[in-house]
Structure formats: C-alpha cells, structure tokens
Design an enzyme around this catalytic site. Structure first.
Site, mmCIF file in Angstrom:
data_model
loop_
_atom_site.group_PDB
_atom_site.id
_atom_site.type_symbol
_atom_site.label_atom_id
_atom_site.label_comp_id
_atom_site.label_asym_id
_atom_site.label_seq_id
_atom_site.Cartn_x
_atom_site.Cartn_y
_atom_site.Cartn_z
ATOM 1 C CE LYS A 1 -1.892 1.757 4.050
ATOM 2 N NZ LYS A 1 -1.620 3.198 4.145
ATOM 3 C CG ASN A 2 2.307 2.794 3.563
ATOM 4 O OD1 ASN A 2 1.122 3.031 3.323
ATOM 5 N ND2 ASN A 2 2.797 2.693 4.796
ATOM 6 C CB CYS B 1 -4.867 11.040 11.580
ATOM 7 S SG CYS B 1 -4.625 9.285 11.478
ATOM 8 N NE ARG C 1 -0.305 10.214 9.976
ATOM 9 C CZ ARG C 1 -0.672 9.117 9.317
ATOM 10 N NH1 ARG C 1 -1.865 8.615 9.467
ATOM 11 N NH2 ARG C 1 0.167 8.528 8.494
ATOM 12 C CG ASP D 1 2.225 1.656 9.576
ATOM 13 O OD1 ASP D 1 1.803 2.507 10.383
ATOM 14 O OD2 ASP D 1 2.396 1.910 8.359
ATOM 15 N NE ARG E 1 -7.243 4.336 5.151
ATOM 16 C CZ ARG E 1 -6.464 5.155 5.825
ATOM 17 N NH1 ARG E 1 -6.706 5.415 7.086
ATOM 18 N NH2 ARG E 1 -5.436 5.732 5.236
HETATM 19 C C1 UD1 Z 1 3.765 7.020 6.410
HETATM 20 C C2 UD1 Z 1 2.952 5.773 6.165
HETATM 21 C C3 UD1 Z 1 2.321 5.287 7.472
HETATM 22 C C4 UD1 Z 1 3.399 5.096 8.525
HETATM 23 C C5 UD1 Z 1 4.275 6.337 8.651
HETATM 24 C C6 UD1 Z 1 5.477 6.121 9.553
HETATM 25 C C7 UD1 Z 1 2.203 6.052 3.891
HETATM 26 C C8 UD1 Z 1 1.070 6.276 2.948
HETATM 27 N N1 UD1 Z 1 1.902 6.081 5.199
HETATM 28 O O1 UD1 Z 1 2.893 8.018 6.894
HETATM 29 O O2 UD1 Z 1 1.654 4.069 7.210
HETATM 30 O O3 UD1 Z 1 2.796 4.860 9.768
HETATM 31 O O4 UD1 Z 1 4.788 6.718 7.360
HETATM 32 O O5 UD1 Z 1 6.245 5.058 9.102
HETATM 33 O O6 UD1 Z 1 3.324 5.814 3.467
HETATM 34 N N2 UD1 Z 1 5.469 14.886 10.716
HETATM 35 C C9 UD1 Z 1 5.459 16.247 10.993
HETATM 36 N N3 UD1 Z 1 5.344 17.115 9.926
HETATM 37 C C10 UD1 Z 1 5.253 16.696 8.642
HETATM 38 C C11 UD1 Z 1 5.255 15.308 8.374
HETATM 39 C C12 UD1 Z 1 5.364 14.422 9.427
HETATM 40 O O7 UD1 Z 1 5.549 16.666 12.136
HETATM 41 O O8 UD1 Z 1 5.153 17.533 7.719
HETATM 42 C C13 UD1 Z 1 5.592 13.922 11.844
HETATM 43 C C14 UD1 Z 1 4.328 13.101 12.022
HETATM 44 O O9 UD1 Z 1 3.386 13.766 12.828
HETATM 45 C C15 UD1 Z 1 4.862 11.841 12.690
HETATM 46 C C16 UD1 Z 1 6.245 11.678 12.043
HETATM 47 O O10 UD1 Z 1 6.582 12.948 11.502
HETATM 48 O O11 UD1 Z 1 5.008 12.013 14.071
HETATM 49 C C17 UD1 Z 1 6.310 10.612 10.967
HETATM 50 O O12 UD1 Z 1 5.337 10.853 9.986
HETATM 51 P P1 UD1 Z 1 5.556 10.447 8.466
HETATM 52 O O13 UD1 Z 1 6.778 9.595 8.339
HETATM 53 O O14 UD1 Z 1 5.470 11.672 7.645
HETATM 54 O O15 UD1 Z 1 4.282 9.534 8.197
HETATM 55 P P2 UD1 Z 1 3.375 9.529 6.911
HETATM 56 O O16 UD1 Z 1 4.174 9.809 5.687
HETATM 57 O O17 UD1 Z 1 2.162 10.357 7.162
#
Ligand code: UD1
Length: 430
Positions: A30-31, A124, A129, A318, A410
C-alpha cells in the site's frame, strides 16, 4: 460476504479461538503504490503498474487521479494510468479527508499546472499529523503556499539552481513529496538530507528513475536529484507489503497451524524477526522461496521484552498495535515505546476490554502478560488497530465484535477472503 464500501463502518464478528492452516500470499505494498500513483501526475505518458493491491486507499487515489484528469483502467492486479489531455490541479476535501497520502499530489500538480489547490489533510486518530515538513521543503523548491479555508494553494516561483533541504525528521510522506516534485525542476540540483529510508521510499526512487528521473542515493538518508524536463511512461511492479506480511506472521505466531506466508521480503522485516528472536520464537524464513512457515508459539517458553518503534530500519509503528496483541499474552512485563506517532495507543483500551493488562505512560505501553484474552465488543479506531483487534479476536475465547472495522480494508487486500482460505471463520456485516 457483502461487498466492501469506502465509507461504511462495518462490523466483524469473530468467534475464538481459531486456527489458521494453509497458505496466505502477501499483496503489493500500500505505502509503495500510493506515492507511485501520485507520481504518475509527472507525465502524460501511460503508466502500467503491476502487483497493485485492491485496497480502499488505492481506490481513493484512483478517485484523486481521475479528478486531476487521469483515466484509469484496472485488470486484476494491473493498473494503467493514462492522460485525458487535461490536468485539473484542484483537489477537493473529500478524498484528502479519507487518506493523508493524497496530499502528495500537491507538489507534482503545481509543477504541471503552475499552481494547485489541495485540501489540507485532517486530523487522524493515530495522532497529530501535520504537513509542515512538506510545505517547508516545497518552499525551497520554489513552491509558495497559502493556507485558507482548509485548502493549500500554491504559486510557483523560479527555484535556485542548487537547493539543500534537511528534513527535521525522516518523514516518509515529506521525503516522497519533496523528492517527487524535485524530479521535474529542469536543471535544478536538489539534495535532501535526513530522508526516510523506508523500502517504500526506495521503491518510489526506483520507479522515478525508470521514468527517466536522475536520482542518486536511493536507500540512503541523502538523496540527490537533478531535475529533468520530461518524464516518460513505464511498466513497474510494486514491492510486497511488509506490514501485511508482518501482520500475518504475528497472527500465525498466535493461531497458526502449519501456516505458510508467501511473498515475504525478509530484508524489509529484520526488525520484526529480531523482536521474535528476543522473545525466544525465531521466524522460520526460507530465503529461496521467500516464504515464512509459522505456527502457534504460546505454549513455548517466551521472554517478555522492551522495544520501541522507530523509522526504518527500526521496528515499524504500523506493526505496533499487532505486536502489542502478541505481547499481551507473553508472561512477564513487556514495554513498547512509540517514537513515531506518540499517541498511537487507542487500541490499548480495547485490548484491555478483552482481558489484556496494559497501561500507557507517556509514549510507552507497559504490558503485563496474561494467559488468555476473552471476546468482547470492541471498536477499531484505525487501520492497524483493526488488525490488532482481529488477531486478538482470533486468539480470544468467545465472541469478539469489532465495530468500525472497515478501516482494515484500507490496508489489507481481501483480508476476509484470505483468512477464510486458511480456515478462519469471520462474519462481516456492512
Ligand atoms: C507514512 C505511512 C504510514 C506510517 C508512517 C510512519 C504512507 C502512505 N503512510 O505516513 O503508514 O505509519 O509513514 O512510518 O506511506 N510529521 C510532521 N510534519 C510533517 C510530516 C510528518 O511533524 O510535515 C511527523 C508526524 O506527525 C509523525 C512523524 O513525523 O510524528 C512521521 O510521519 P511520516 O513519516 O510523515 O508519516 P506519513 O508519511 O504520514
């Protein structure tokens, strides 16, 4: 079994304990597929993807690509993305609300159309996030953003020729968003440091390079991108889903009886394998066949452990809810510290309703192992929580009714059918 919708909060009824016997095959990741589908917006040529799982999130991304002007054809696990000739760079709230990964079309659409207007992803249930790392990175690429009425609107300025972006945290989404966008900044050399190195990011790098992008450093925390004028169509096969594989391995360790899990990329699951080594129940992996054989392990002497989630190659957040279910049945005190989404613990109260003994202190779950779980009505708050509760329901005595279970579709392709094929009985009610 009724068909699966996108927005219904279905119920799953599980009578435990049950045994799983036979073969489960892991689907495409998925990711990996979601950002790759988003990156199809960088070209008007046809993109031909294989090993694409049929998931609610993939359908949401199809909806977004169609609203952006793509035409999609699907045959089994093949997805062909074509251009209609028009690009619409305004994406409404509804699909973005369903899935945060949809925000990653914002940068590519801005480059293709000069501007974009995309809804901000909402809150979320697994914690805050934000998208600040995305917007700061894109700003360095010349994309100015204004937030108003829940939408982000962009304006494309001329970027510098050399750009350095250091991410404050190795965010998966921000790495992918900035990386994808930088590919089409002709002549611009971008360096991104402190990148996420999750296998799905590397899959995206490989895909983009196959389209004609010039990216070096794939699989490392420093990515260097030399922007090109045009990217082309490609055929590409998506990697197997390590989280689906990990979930089925954990399930097998609790209710497996000669269960084989096929299409497992062990190189993406070292952290899970070492957790099971430390617990005292090593994972039986056949490297040639890329399959795991797994059986119930609770009757063996097991060790309680202390572990934490972390960005790759650390233990994936995850899989945290699912391993929590497992550890709730391991004698002694185990702890799990969640370092990625610090409040991702909503499954704990539900597991406690089933007889688990877990308390949360700050971002650590402290688990006192119990010798059985008992079925109860519980509620799934997110995709992986749903998987953790389903596993708990299978090992528990009596009936578990999981409400809001549709989250599970999902991220797990045909999970009910796959589990039925290994002898699990589930009732799904829409
Ligand atoms: C992706 C995965 C999700 C997984 C996560 C962490 C996909 C579609 N989803 O989510 O399944 O759980 O990686 O491995 O690939 N953060 C900020 N600001 C930002 C972006 C992130 O503060 O602009 C923080 C988030 O709140 C969180 C951390 O960074 O605490 C990690 O988030 P991130 O790696 O970005 O997760 P996703 O890409 O949303």
């Amino acid at each position: 079994m009724k068909s699966i919708g996108l927005d219904t909060s279905g119920k799953m009824i599980v009578k435990g304990p049950q045994k799983a016997k036979g073969t489960l095959t892991v689907s495409g990741a998925k990711n990996a597929v979601l950002p790759i589908m988003g990156a199809s917006l960088l070209t008007d040529d046809d993109i031909d993807l294989r090993n694409v799982p049929d998931l609610a999130d993939v359908r949401t991304m199809i909806e977004i690509l169609e609203s952006a002007g793509k035409v999609i054809e699907r045959f089994d696990d093949q997805l062909i993305i074509k251009s209609s000739g028009n690009i619409n760079s305004e994406i409404p709230y509804e699909p973005v609300r369903k899935m945060r990964a949809s925000f990653n079309v914002y940068g590519p659409l801005t480059l293709r159309n000069g501007y974009a207007k995309v809804a901000l992803p909402g809150g979320c249930s697994i914690g805050a996030r934000p998208v600040d790392f995305h917007l700061e990175g894109l700003k360095k690429l010349g994309i100015e953003s204004t937030i108003e009425h829940g939408f982000v609107t962009s304006k494309l300025n001329n970027p510098n020729s050399f750009i350095n972006i250091s991410l404050p945290f190795p965010s998966v989404g921000a790495t992918e968003h900035v990386l994808t966008t930088a590919c089409l900044l002709e002549g611009v050399k971008t360096t991104i440091t402190n990148c996420a190195i999750e296998p799905e990011v590397t899959d995206l790098v490989n895909f983009l390079n196959k389209m004609g992008a010039k990216i070096t450093g794939g699989g490392t925390s420093i990515l260097k991108i030399e922007g090109v004028k045009k990217l082309s169509g490609v055929k590409y096969t998506i990697i197997p889903d390590r989280i689906e594989a990990g979930t089925y391995i954990i399930l097998g360790k609790l209710v497996g009886e000669k269960l084989t899990i096929k299409n497992v990329s062990a190189e993406h699951l070292n952290s899970l394998f070492s957790v099971f080594d430390n617990i005292g129940s090593p994972v039986d992996y056949d490297e040639k066949k890329r399959e795991v054989k797994v059986a119930e392990t609770l009757l063996n002497p097991l060790n309680s452990i202390s572990m934490e989630t972390a960005p790759f190659p650390g233990f994936p957040t995850d899989l945290q809810p699912q391993i929590t279910t497992f550890l709730s049945l391991v004698p002694g005190r185990s702890t799990i510290t969640e370092t990625v989404f610090k409040s991702r613990f909503y499954h704990i109260d539900e597991l406690n309703r089933m007889g688990a003994k877990i308390r949360v202190e700050d971002n650590t779950a402290i688990i006192e192992g119990v010798n059985k779980l008992s079925g109860a009505p519980v509620e799934a708050t997110d995709l992986r929580a749903a998987a953790a509760l389903l596993i708990a329901g299978l090992v528990a005595e009596g009936e578990t009714i999981i409400s809001n279970v549709d989250h599970i579709f999902r991220g797990y392709e045909n999970i009910h059918e796959k589990l039925e094929q290994v002898g699990i009985e589930l009732i799904y009610e829409k």
